[in-house]
Scaffold this motif. Structure first.
Motif, mmCIF file in Angstrom:
data_model
loop_
_atom_site.group_PDB
_atom_site.id
_atom_site.type_symbol
_atom_site.label_atom_id
_atom_site.label_comp_id
_atom_site.label_asym_id
_atom_site.label_seq_id
_atom_site.Cartn_x
_atom_site.Cartn_y
_atom_site.Cartn_z
ATOM 1 N N MET B 1 0.731 -1.155 -0.088
ATOM 2 C CA MET B 1 0.092 0.409 -0.340
ATOM 3 C C MET B 1 0.772 1.209 0.324
ATOM 4 S SD MET B 1 -2.730 1.419 2.681
ATOM 5 C CE MET B 1 -3.465 2.682 3.317
ATOM 6 N N LYS B 2 0.486 1.962 -1.029
ATOM 7 C CA LYS B 2 1.143 3.255 -0.314
ATOM 8 C C LYS B 2 0.623 4.200 0.148
ATOM 9 C CE LYS B 2 4.135 6.187 -3.376
ATOM 10 N NZ LYS B 2 4.165 6.912 -2.038
ATOM 11 N N LEU B 3 1.186 4.613 0.494
ATOM 12 C CA LEU B 3 1.021 6.048 2.135
ATOM 13 C C LEU B 3 0.893 7.437 0.724
ATOM 14 C CD1 LEU B 3 2.844 5.654 5.027
ATOM 15 C CD2 LEU B 3 0.601 4.943 4.582
ATOM 16 N N ASP B 4 -0.349 8.055 0.842
ATOM 17 C CA ASP B 4 -0.970 9.303 0.498
ATOM 18 C C ASP B 4 -0.955 10.108 1.538
ATOM 19 O OD1 ASP B 4 -1.266 11.230 -0.694
ATOM 20 O OD2 ASP B 4 -2.964 10.082 -2.820
ATOM 21 N N ALA B 5 -0.288 11.004 1.773
ATOM 22 C CA ALA B 5 -0.353 12.013 2.910
ATOM 23 C C ALA B 5 -1.400 13.173 2.268
ATOM 24 C CB ALA B 5 0.795 12.474 3.502
ATOM 25 N N LYS B 6 -1.570 13.311 1.570
ATOM 26 C CA LYS B 6 -2.778 14.157 0.811
ATOM 27 C C LYS B 6 -2.747 15.602 0.758
ATOM 28 C CE LYS B 6 -6.415 10.486 -0.044
ATOM 29 N NZ LYS B 6 -7.202 10.138 1.058
ATOM 30 N N ILE B 7 -1.152 16.217 0.894
ATOM 31 C CA ILE B 7 -0.966 17.540 1.304
ATOM 32 C C ILE B 7 -0.713 18.202 0.314
ATOM 33 C CG2 ILE B 7 0.742 18.842 2.237
ATOM 34 C CD1 ILE B 7 2.548 16.354 3.989
ATOM 35 N N PRO B 8 -1.884 19.458 0.165
ATOM 36 C CA PRO B 8 -2.597 20.321 -1.096
ATOM 37 C C PRO B 8 -1.190 20.838 -2.139
ATOM 38 C CG PRO B 8 -3.968 20.948 1.162
ATOM 39 C CD PRO B 8 -2.585 19.806 0.945
ATOM 40 N N GLU B 9 -1.449 20.677 -2.898
ATOM 41 C CA GLU B 9 -0.501 21.634 -3.633
ATOM 42 C C GLU B 9 -0.249 22.901 -3.720
ATOM 43 O OE1 GLU B 9 1.709 19.627 -5.844
ATOM 44 O OE2 GLU B 9 1.281 18.034 -4.853
ATOM 45 N N GLY B 10 0.265 23.926 -3.538
ATOM 46 C CA GLY B 10 1.000 24.941 -4.167
ATOM 47 C C GLY B 10 1.699 25.581 -2.873
ATOM 48 N N PRO B 11 1.931 26.926 -2.636
ATOM 49 C CA PRO B 11 2.763 27.831 -1.885
ATOM 50 C C PRO B 11 2.542 27.497 -0.500
ATOM 51 C CG PRO B 11 2.158 28.698 -3.334
ATOM 52 C CD PRO B 11 1.163 27.777 -3.192
ATOM 53 N N LEU B 12 3.216 26.859 0.147
ATOM 54 C CA LEU B 12 3.033 26.979 2.231
ATOM 55 C C LEU B 12 1.368 27.595 2.802
ATOM 56 C CD1 LEU B 12 3.683 25.026 4.155
ATOM 57 C CD2 LEU B 12 4.925 27.080 4.896
ATOM 58 N N ALA B 13 1.642 28.452 2.349
ATOM 59 C CA ALA B 13 0.945 29.931 3.293
ATOM 60 C C ALA B 13 -1.425 29.386 2.451
ATOM 61 C CB ALA B 13 0.974 31.125 2.432
ATOM 62 N N GLU B 14 -0.603 28.886 1.252
ATOM 63 C CA GLU B 14 -2.393 29.052 0.811
ATOM 64 C C GLU B 14 -3.164 27.225 0.974
ATOM 65 O OE1 GLU B 14 -1.767 30.159 -3.469
ATOM 66 O OE2 GLU B 14 -0.335 32.334 -2.443
ATOM 67 N N LYS B 15 -1.934 27.021 1.930
ATOM 68 C CA LYS B 15 -2.621 25.226 0.904
ATOM 69 C C LYS B 15 -3.675 25.048 1.666
ATOM 70 C CE LYS B 15 1.972 23.012 1.102
ATOM 71 N NZ LYS B 15 1.936 21.640 -0.190
ATOM 72 N N TRP B 16 -3.906 25.266 2.746
ATOM 73 C CA TRP B 16 -5.054 24.709 3.464
ATOM 74 C C TRP B 16 -6.403 25.856 3.287
ATOM 75 C CZ3 TRP B 16 -7.824 21.944 5.554
ATOM 76 C CH2 TRP B 16 -8.700 21.611 7.185
ATOM 77 N N THR B 17 -5.853 26.579 2.358
ATOM 78 C CA THR B 17 -7.078 28.096 1.836
ATOM 79 C C THR B 17 -7.417 26.838 0.857
ATOM 80 O OG1 THR B 17 -6.436 29.589 2.796
ATOM 81 C CG2 THR B 17 -7.755 30.651 1.581
ATOM 82 N N LYS B 18 -6.762 26.792 0.046
ATOM 83 C CA LYS B 18 -6.825 26.178 -1.094
ATOM 84 C C LYS B 18 -7.615 24.989 -0.756
ATOM 85 C CE LYS B 18 -4.584 25.326 -5.103
ATOM 86 N NZ LYS B 18 -3.012 24.874 -5.397
ATOM 87 N N HIS B 19 -7.095 24.345 -0.032
ATOM 88 C CA HIS B 19 -7.826 22.618 0.168
ATOM 89 C C HIS B 19 -9.013 22.559 0.507
ATOM 90 C CE1 HIS B 19 -7.828 18.268 1.375
ATOM 91 N NE2 HIS B 19 -7.674 18.297 2.733
ATOM 92 N N LYS B 20 -8.966 23.140 1.798
ATOM 93 C CA LYS B 20 -10.763 24.049 2.117
ATOM 94 C C LYS B 20 -11.915 24.426 0.997
ATOM 95 C CE LYS B 20 -9.945 27.122 4.875
ATOM 96 N NZ LYS B 20 -9.878 27.683 6.709
ATOM 97 N N PHE B 21 -11.199 24.747 -0.138
ATOM 98 C CA PHE B 21 -12.158 25.868 -1.179
ATOM 99 C C PHE B 21 -12.541 23.602 -2.223
ATOM 100 C CE2 PHE B 21 -12.925 26.082 -5.583
ATOM 101 C CZ PHE B 21 -14.072 27.142 -5.335
ATOM 102 N N ASN B 22 -11.633 22.481 -2.082
ATOM 103 C CA ASN B 22 -11.460 21.840 -2.596
ATOM 104 C C ASN B 22 -12.776 20.782 -2.254
ATOM 105 O OD1 ASN B 22 -9.959 22.780 -5.286
ATOM 106 N ND2 ASN B 22 -8.839 22.215 -4.763
ATOM 107 N N LEU B 23 -12.177 21.041 -1.268
ATOM 108 C CA LEU B 23 -12.920 19.845 -0.620
ATOM 109 C C LEU B 23 -14.710 19.580 -0.376
ATOM 110 C CD1 LEU B 23 -11.134 19.893 3.434
ATOM 111 C CD2 LEU B 23 -11.084 17.741 1.820
ATOM 112 N N LYS B 24 -15.091 18.324 -0.432
ATOM 113 C CA LYS B 24 -16.380 18.251 -1.088
ATOM 114 C C LYS B 24 -17.277 18.426 -0.208
ATOM 115 C CE LYS B 24 -15.682 14.258 -2.774
ATOM 116 N NZ LYS B 24 -14.655 14.526 -2.710
ATOM 117 N N LEU B 25 -18.681 19.561 0.319
ATOM 118 C CA LEU B 25 -19.210 19.637 1.272
ATOM 119 C C LEU B 25 -20.218 18.902 1.058
ATOM 120 C CD1 LEU B 25 -19.229 23.797 0.075
ATOM 121 C CD2 LEU B 25 -18.173 22.382 1.798
#
Lengths: 248, 637, 227
Positions: B1-25
């Protein structure tokens, strides 16, 4: 150090229960609960059922431990049971260990009682209704240091129930007073202060706790020194709420 | 099994903000169709339960305590970090991120830690709104203090009871939702297994600790917020009930365990006074600001501390680390105390302690000043030891305090089991190989208040709302396994008590997998633990029956899991051929005895996969990628 | 249940009733005591007898009397309700308890001191109030008006029935205990507690608890000594 322990044994909630004598020989450096651990190990080795008692953090903050020792909640010094050490007893002493006694704290087994009544009182209104994420900046509302300190003093309650255990009426007003005070004092808690006082007192009464007769035993035995001011404030908040709220 | 940490791409400071937008609701009207099981009601569990219930999910919250408010988060003393920069001293989200990654000795994920620093500011806002009585300045604004590992004042605190106040805040939020009917609370109920349906976590099996009833609970997701496993050492600063059982049972069902050997040893604890000792008590690290640590120069010196002349004392921290002196980080201070005790220079009856002496500070500042600073700690020390630290030096010794390791989770806090999440100390995520002071509270609340409410939707949005009934074969099977294992424990009827096994395990772990480890010792420990495990299942004595409140039975099942975990910790310590943070391998140190990291070969998370009883676990590596911080060697000389 | 009954039957509401009626009854003690002192005037009991006559006939006094009786009744009734509730709150007591370690005897035994005061009250009413109203007591005439000689009744009762006098004195000690806790406690129940004022209230409470019963006890003692 040789001691005679008279410990309440009760198999389950409906069992009658009785005091049973145990002779122990212990190291005076032990804590009170370590002495019970030690006794339990010996009982287990002999194939006898260990004594059930509540305890967890053993540093005086979680409020789980609750023994009525020699006629006083948490024993002869003002602290939690887990912070009591055997050097406060003397050779040959006989120590009576009982569970908290109150209708609202029914015995579950041996020295363990059910204190969920406290949780239900908090559920009745011991909170500020603020959903996660909707808070303004933490420094938006200044709170004078003195008020914050006073609120902290009330919030320091560990909900061990020693107040109920000590009170001759098994009243929970020191506990409820502390819960109401910590919110009533700070600006964030003001919006709901009336409904909170009304609901928490109603729940306290429904749980079957006794009424306060201001003996002060609760506060004198409280391991975190919650003061009687909290009960005065509870009375004030409740009476004020009842007189002025819109809840008919 | 390959571990995938699913850390979002992009600059450090934007990862979470971008990720929150990409998450399904999940549509607000649909949230009520989902049931979420939250195990544990400490900071992480209570905050998650409250926040998810506020969103509209149905939450079932479980605790083995009699009340959610008893969770061990309540005992945290120091404070909680947040990058508010209220002090105007140059703090920022980036600085908190940087300090935490560095403090963790570069064994944590950049993305996770940055997010932690980012939401830290929201935590303080949330807690204040809940009425948490943080310390304040006379003007009414929040006060801060500084803490180890940081050069800014960013720690918010409520006297020495910050954990208590934060937990009571989360508990009150949770209580509100219990009253609303959105949280169903199960107290004195312990999770004993995870139920998997079609490869997803769909429920848990619990034991009612009063009646012994084995119960089945179904849900769409399971959140494990069950804290750390420091009690594997028997003696630790953890509460007596802290255990690894929920996490370990999930591990056995497929959740990988991350960095199990990373444990934090805290240098300023009250030493063990005898065999009967059940628990160690932590005293605030701040004591080292004024106390001087020393032992006699001569081994086996039994004189009273007052009688030992200055020339015959060894202030070993000041000697070895002239610039930091007594204020070296936790791991360094702890290790050095161990060394001098190993040399036979320890003090007190057990010889497993060093002095922390305030005589000079009292002479310099007066007893009054010292009492104003540390009065409550001195009182606590006197209460426990019966000695007056104003007159005679304190005795201190390191103790196990926190476990950085835990269930492996991805950026969404999901374990390798779909639908099974781990929050707070129960996961491995944000502290790397060493946790900085005042960061545990921050992480527990970040996970519960501000991460899981977003990330769980992403999973649930793809999951049909149909419930799995507890009559499903998977539930029956798991229930049977739990009942069988309890029956087995009760039927052994051996001669050794559960505590005896626990103490033996603790001693092995402390001696070989504690402050200082080496391959030889670890190998020996592995064999010892194996033998202990065999003996346990043949000779443990568990009295009573299942159908009652049976504290021995509870303990027995927890100790059984600790033994298995202990084996894995040793395995993990053995494979990590480097020293980093709380993991110090004697073979890997610099010439002057400092920890030597091996970034080329060990900058990874060790995630272990369970392979069956007595089978070696399989190691999976998640490489840590550092794009923003430069890896440097710590030095405190 | 309307909010009023809800409030007044809650534990705090009942405490409130106890506190308010209690303080009211303290005020009655003051009136009673100050009137009584007229007996010490060296006028052959004239002022005291006139006062007694006034107290038993004036309309306003009758109204106050009814309020006072109600005050007593409510205070006593509420104490019974609360005591029963409090006993039910702990159906099983401790095998061994040391209450003196954390609270005063006065505060824990309000029921006992109160009950004895109540018994006394009934006896007291029988001895003086009933005799005055319905009994056969001598009369005196001042300026053409006939008065019942209450002063004579008091003097003879205390002087002839010495055991009653002693009982009166003992009960006054218990009344003192009752007031010792009751006065300050009432303020606490009303929520009046402040760093600045509470110590003062407590001191006033102690002063009242000593001076008022001592004042009442002065009568039997005086008449015993002047037998």
């Amino acid at each position: 150090m040789k001691l005679t322990l008279k410990i309440w044994r009760q198999k389950h909630a409906n069992d009658k229960g009785k005091l049973v004598d145990y002779n122990v020989d212990i190291n005076p450096e032990m804590s009170f609960l370590e002495m019970l651990d030690d006794l339990n190990e010996k009982l287990a080795e002999r194939g006898e059922e260990p004594i059930a008692f509540d305890h967890d953090c053993r540093e005086g903050i979680c409020g789980t431990c609750n023994l009525y020792i020699n006629g006083r909640p948490h024993g002869p010094i003002r602290t939690t049971t887990c912070q009591l050490h055997m050097r406060h007893f003397h050779e040959g002493e006989s120590i009576v260990i009982e569970p908290w006694r109150a209708r609202s704290f029914p015995v579950v087994k041996d020295l363990i009682v059910d204190r969920s009544a406290f949780d239900r009182i908090v559920q009745a209104g011991g909170y500020i209704s603020v959903n996660t994420g909707s808070a303004p900046d933490a420094n938006e509302i200044p709170i004078p240091k003195q008020i914050a300190d006073e609120a902290f003093n009330s919030a320091a309650c560990i909900a061990c129930g020693a107040c109920v255990a000590a009170c001759k009426n098994a009243s929970a007003m020191l506990f409820v007073g502390a819960q109401i005070s910590k919110f009533a004092l700070v600006p964030q808690g003001k919006a709901e202060k009336k409904i909170r006082a009304e609901k928490m007192v109603a729940q306290m009464d429904a749980e079957g706790f006794g009424a306060c007769t201001n003996t002060g035993a609760c506060s004198a035995e409280c391991p975190v020194e919650i003061s009687m001011t909290n009960i005065a404030r509870l009375n004030r908040e409740y009476i004020g709420a009842k007189l002025t709220s819109d809840n008919v | 099994m390959k571990l995938d940490a699913k850390i979002p791409e992009g600059p450090l400071a934007e990862k979470w903000t971008k990720h929150k937008f990409n998450l399904k609701l999940v549509n607000p009207a649909n949230k009520r169709k989902y049931d979420i099981i939250v195990v544990g009601t400490g900071l992480a569990g209570a905050s998650a339960a409250a926040s998810l219930a506020e969103l509209g999910y149905n939450v079932k919250a479980f605790t083995f305590h009699d009340s959610p408010r008893r969770a061990h988060s309540i005992a945290a003393q120091g404070g909680i970090n947040a990058a508010k920069n209220y002090q105007n001293d140059g703090d920022s989200v980036y600085r908190l991120f940087y300090d935490t990654v560095k403090g963790g000795d570069y064994r944590a994920r950049e993305g996770n830690v940055y997010r932690l620093a980012e939401v830290s500011v929201n935590i303080i806002d949330q807690c204040v709104a809940q009425g948490v009585p943080f310390a304040r300045e006379y003007g009414g604004l929040l006060a801060n203090r500084s803490f180890g590992g940081a050069q800014v004042s960013r720690t918010f605190y409520a006297r020495g009871q910050t954990g208590q106040q934060l937990l009571l805040g989360a508990y009150s939020a949770m209580s509100r939702q219990v009253a609303n009917g959105k949280i169903k609370l199960y107290t004195r109920t312990e999770m004993l297994d995870l139920v998997m349906v079609d490869g997803r976590a769909r429920g848990i099996i619990t034991r009612n600790l009063i009646t012994g009833q084995i119960e089945k609970h179904s849900g769409h997701a399971v959140l494990l917020c069950t804290g750390g496993y420091g009690n594997v050492f028997y003696l630790s600063t953890n509460a007596m009930g802290c255990n690894v059982t929920a996490a370990w049972r999930a591990h056995k069902k497929g959740a990988f365990f991350g960095n199990p050997c990373f444990t934090q040893i805290h240098p300023t604890c009250i030493p063990v006074s005898g065999e009967y000792q059940s628990k160690l008590t932590l005293m605030s690290e701040s004591l080292r600001n004024d106390g001087r640590v020393w032992v006699p120069k001569k081994a086996g010196d039994t004189r009273k501390p007052e009688d030992i002349p200055e020339a015959e004392r060894d202030y070993f921290l000041e000697r070895r680390y002239p610039s930091f002196g007594n204020l070296v980080p936790r791991d360094v201070a702890s290790r050095n105390a161990k060394y001098v005790c190993d040399e036979g220079r320890g003090v007190g009856n057990t010889k497993m302690a060093v002095y922390l002496d305030f005589a000079d500070a009292i002479k310099r500042d007066s007893e009054k000043v010292i009492s104003a600073k540390y009065g409550n700690l001195f009182d606590m020390y006197e209460k426990i030891t019966g000695e007056n630290p104003y007159k005679t030096p304190m005795r201190i010794y390191p103790a196990v305090h926190y476990t950085m390791g835990g269930l492996w989770v991805d950026y969404n806090l999901m374990t390798t089991i779909p639908g099974c999440y781990a929050l707070g100390e129960a996961n491995f995520s944000d502290h790397g190989a060493n946790r900085l002071g005042a960061s545990a509270l921050m992480q527990g609340l970040a996970d519960g208040y501000f991460v899981i409410p977003y990330t769980i939707g992403d999973y649930l949005a793809t999951l049909p709302a149909a419930k799995v009934d507890t009559t499903h074969a998977a539930f029956t099977e798991a229930e049977k396994a739990v009942i069988d294992s309890i029956k087995r424990l009760l039927s052994i009827n051996g001669t050794k008590t559960v505590d005896q096994f626990h103490k033996e395990l603790g001693k092995i772990m402390w001696d070989y997998c504690g402050m200082s480890r080496h391959a030889e010792g670890l190998k020996g420990a592995k064999a010892k633990i194996r033998a202990l495990k065999e003996e346990f299942w043949q000779n443990v004595k568990v009295l009573g029956v299942n159908e009652e409140l049976n504290q021995t039975l509870e303990k027995a099942s927890r100790v059984a899991d600790f033994i298995e975990l202990g084996e894995l910790m040793v395995e993990d310590a053995l494979q990590r051929n480097e020293s980093c943070g709380g993991h110090f391998r004697e073979e890997f140190q610099t010439e002057d005895g400092e920890a030597k990291r091996d970034d080329a070969n060990y900058a990874y998370v060790a995630a272990w996969e369970y392979k069956g009883y007595n089978q070696p676990e399989e190691l999976h590596k998640e490489d840590l990628i550092f794009e923003n911080v430069k890896l440097t060697q710590r030095s405190y000389k | 249940m309307s909010w009023i009954t809800q409030t007044l039957t809650s534990t705090i509401g009942r405490k409130l009733v106890m506190a308010l009626t209690g303080l009211f009854l303290v005020s009655f003690l003051f009136v009673h005591l100050s009137g009584n002192f007229l007996i010490f005037r060296a006028d052959g009991g004239r002022a005291f007898n006139e006062y007694s006559q006034f107290m038993s006939s004036a309309g306003i006094v009758r109204v106050l009397e009814i309020i006072m009786v109600l005050g007593f009744a409510i205070h006593i009734y509420t104490s019974f309700v609360l005591t029963r509730r409090n006993q039910k709150a702990r159906p099983q007591g401790y095998a061994f308890s040391q209450p003196s370690a954390n609270s005063s005897w006065f505060s824990r035994n309000m029921g006992l001191s109160g009950s004895l005061v109540l018994i006394f009250l009934l006896l007291h009413l029988r001895t003086f109030w009933y005799t005055y109203k319905f009994g056969d007591i001598p009369t005196v005439t001042y300026e053409g008006t006939e008065y019942k000689d209450m002063a004579y009744l008091v003097k003879t009762v205390f002087q002839q029935e010495w055991w009653l006098s002693i009982f009166y004195v003992i009960i006054m000690v218990l009344l003192s205990f009752h007031l010792m806790h009751g006065f300050g406690s009432a303020f606490q129940t009303l929520g009046i507690r402040h760093k600045k004022y509470t110590p003062l209230i407590e001191k006033i409470g102690i002063a009242i608890a000593i001076l008022v019963p001592a004042g009442f006890a002065a009568f039997p003692i005086y008449f015993l000594l002047t037998r």
